[in-house]
Enzyme design. Structure first.
Site, short mmCIF file in Angstrom:
data_model
loop_
_atom_site.label_atom_id
_atom_site.label_comp_id
_atom_site.label_asym_id
_atom_site.label_seq_id
_atom_site.Cartn_x
_atom_site.Cartn_y
_atom_site.Cartn_z
N GLU A 3 -7.27 4.80 7.38
CA GLU A 3 -7.02 6.23 7.11
C GLU A 3 -8.20 6.84 6.38
OE1 GLU A 3 -3.24 5.62 5.19
OE2 GLU A 3 -2.39 5.04 7.12
N ASN A 54 0.87 -1.18 0.00
CA ASN A 54 0.00 0.00 0.00
C ASN A 54 0.91 1.23 0.00
OD1 ASN A 54 -1.89 1.99 0.34
ND2 ASN A 54 -2.39 1.47 2.46
N TRP A 55 1.05 1.82 -1.18
CA TRP A 55 1.96 2.98 -1.30
C TRP A 55 1.36 4.24 -0.68
CZ3 TRP A 55 4.25 2.91 -7.00
CH2 TRP A 55 5.05 1.75 -7.14
N LYS A 56 0.08 4.24 -0.43
CA LYS A 56 -0.61 5.44 0.09
C LYS A 56 -0.31 6.64 -0.84
CE LYS A 56 -0.13 3.53 4.68
NZ LYS A 56 -0.26 3.71 6.09
N SER A 113 2.77 -2.33 10.50
CA SER A 113 4.22 -2.39 10.70
C SER A 113 4.84 -3.74 10.35
CB SER A 113 4.58 -1.96 12.13
OG SER A 113 4.13 -0.64 12.36
N HIS A 127 -9.77 1.29 4.21
CA HIS A 127 -8.54 1.46 4.99
C HIS A 127 -8.83 2.42 6.15
CE1 HIS A 127 -4.47 2.59 6.11
NE2 HIS A 127 -4.08 1.49 5.49
N GLY A 154 2.42 -1.06 4.43
CA GLY A 154 2.59 0.34 4.07
C GLY A 154 4.06 0.70 3.94
N GLY A 155 4.65 1.24 5.00
CA GLY A 155 6.01 1.78 4.97
C GLY A 155 7.04 0.85 4.33
N GLU A 188 -6.15 -4.88 10.30
CA GLU A 188 -5.10 -3.90 10.57
C GLU A 188 -5.42 -3.14 11.86
OE1 GLU A 188 -2.97 -2.70 6.75
OE2 GLU A 188 -4.75 -1.46 6.86
N GLY A 195 1.83 2.15 10.84
CA GLY A 195 2.79 3.25 10.72
C GLY A 195 3.42 3.66 12.04
C1 PEP Z 1 -1.08 0.13 5.89
O1 PEP Z 1 -0.91 1.14 5.26
O2 PEP Z 1 -2.08 -0.54 5.65
C2 PEP Z 1 -0.09 -0.27 6.89
C3 PEP Z 1 -0.26 -1.39 7.52
O3 PEP Z 1 0.98 0.58 7.07
P1 PEP Z 1 2.36 0.20 7.80
O4 PEP Z 1 2.81 -1.11 7.23
O5 PEP Z 1 3.28 1.32 7.50
O6 PEP Z 1 2.05 0.06 9.28
#
Ligand code: PEP
Length: 255
Positions: free
Chosen positions: A101, A9-11, A217, A99, A238-239, A171, A177
């Protein structure tokens, strides 16, 4: 075996050129994916076609581009929005829905998300349906009821033959994050519970078909242990998906 999926997930990160470079670096690592293993790339809308052609060229049906969102209405006066039908017309077959966010910053409710899930399915798009509790709910010990309600209110109107095609991503919001990963035991416990909620509604056979990804994470260093749990079918990342070496190892950690 149930599908095992590493989903990036590049966001709202990376320029177009940086996105191309990242994909090149990931793809050139080379993969020997088993029949049930897949990698998805949920990228910003303007990068979808580039991503689709890059990944399909290399790995055909095992790698795919995914949208990060779509609108819940079919079409109309919704400036700046993108419909599921538009995604389908670009041969995009996956879309992240709900998601945390978007729930937080765009006011997406369980009932709007039910409409988004319908819009995706009506357009042959597999929703990657996200659920998960905030820290206050985890601390009060009511996370199971909270997450089960998200599934019930957004998904349980679907007949078995539709829900069995979905991907779910659990999640916990406190782990997104933050660098704070749910422990392997916490992830397995919630995933097993969600599968039991699905089984109570649709039967074990249907529940056993649905991949449940863990997100929060995930990184190269913890992916293998998390994914080894029987009910954890990969990750939404994500990250760490923005770093080629990390995401390559995460794909390789799929069971
Ligand atoms: C996400 O964006 O769905 C996520 C889990 O981010 P991260 O891996 O950075 O916690």
């Amino acid at each position: 075996m149930r599908k095992q999926i590493a989903a990036a997930n590049w966001k709202m990160n990376l320029t177009y050129q940086q996105g191309e470079k990242l994909l090149d670096e990931i793809l050139k690592a080379g993969f020997d994916l088993k029949e049930h293993q897949y990698a998805l790339f949920a990228v910003p809308f303007p990068y979808l076609l580039m991503t689709r052609s890059e990944v399909e060229e290399e790995f055909s049906s095992h790698f795919a581009a995914a949208a990060q969102n779509c609108h819940h209405k079919k079409s109309g006066a919704f400036t700046g929005e993108v419909s599921a039908e538009m995604l389908h017309s670009m041969n995009i077959n996956y879309c992240v829905v709900g998601h945390s966010e978007r729930r937080e910053y765009n006011g997406e409710t369980n009932s709007i998300l039910a409409e988004k899930v319908n819009a995706c399915l009506d357009n042959f798009i597999t929703p990657v349906f996200c659920c998960g509790e905030p820290l206050s709910i985890r601390e009060s010990g009511t996370q199971n009821d909270y997450v089960a309600a998200q599934l019930k209110e957004s998904l349980f109107h679907l007949p078995a033959e539709k829900i069995s095609t979905l991907i779910i991503a659990y999640e916990p919001i406190w782990a997104i994050g933050t660098g704070k990963t749910a422990s392997t035991a916490q992830a397995q416990e919630m995933h097993q519970y969600l599968r039991s909620v699905l089984a109570d509604q649709y039967g074990k056979e249907v529940a056993d078909l649905i991949p449940i990804l863990y997100g929060g994470s995930v990184k190269a260093a913890n992916a293998k242990e998390l994914f080894a749990s029987p009910d954890v079918d990969g990750g939404l990342v994500g990250g760490a998906s923005l770093v080629a070496a990390e995401f390559v190892e995460i794909i390789r950690a799929l069971k």
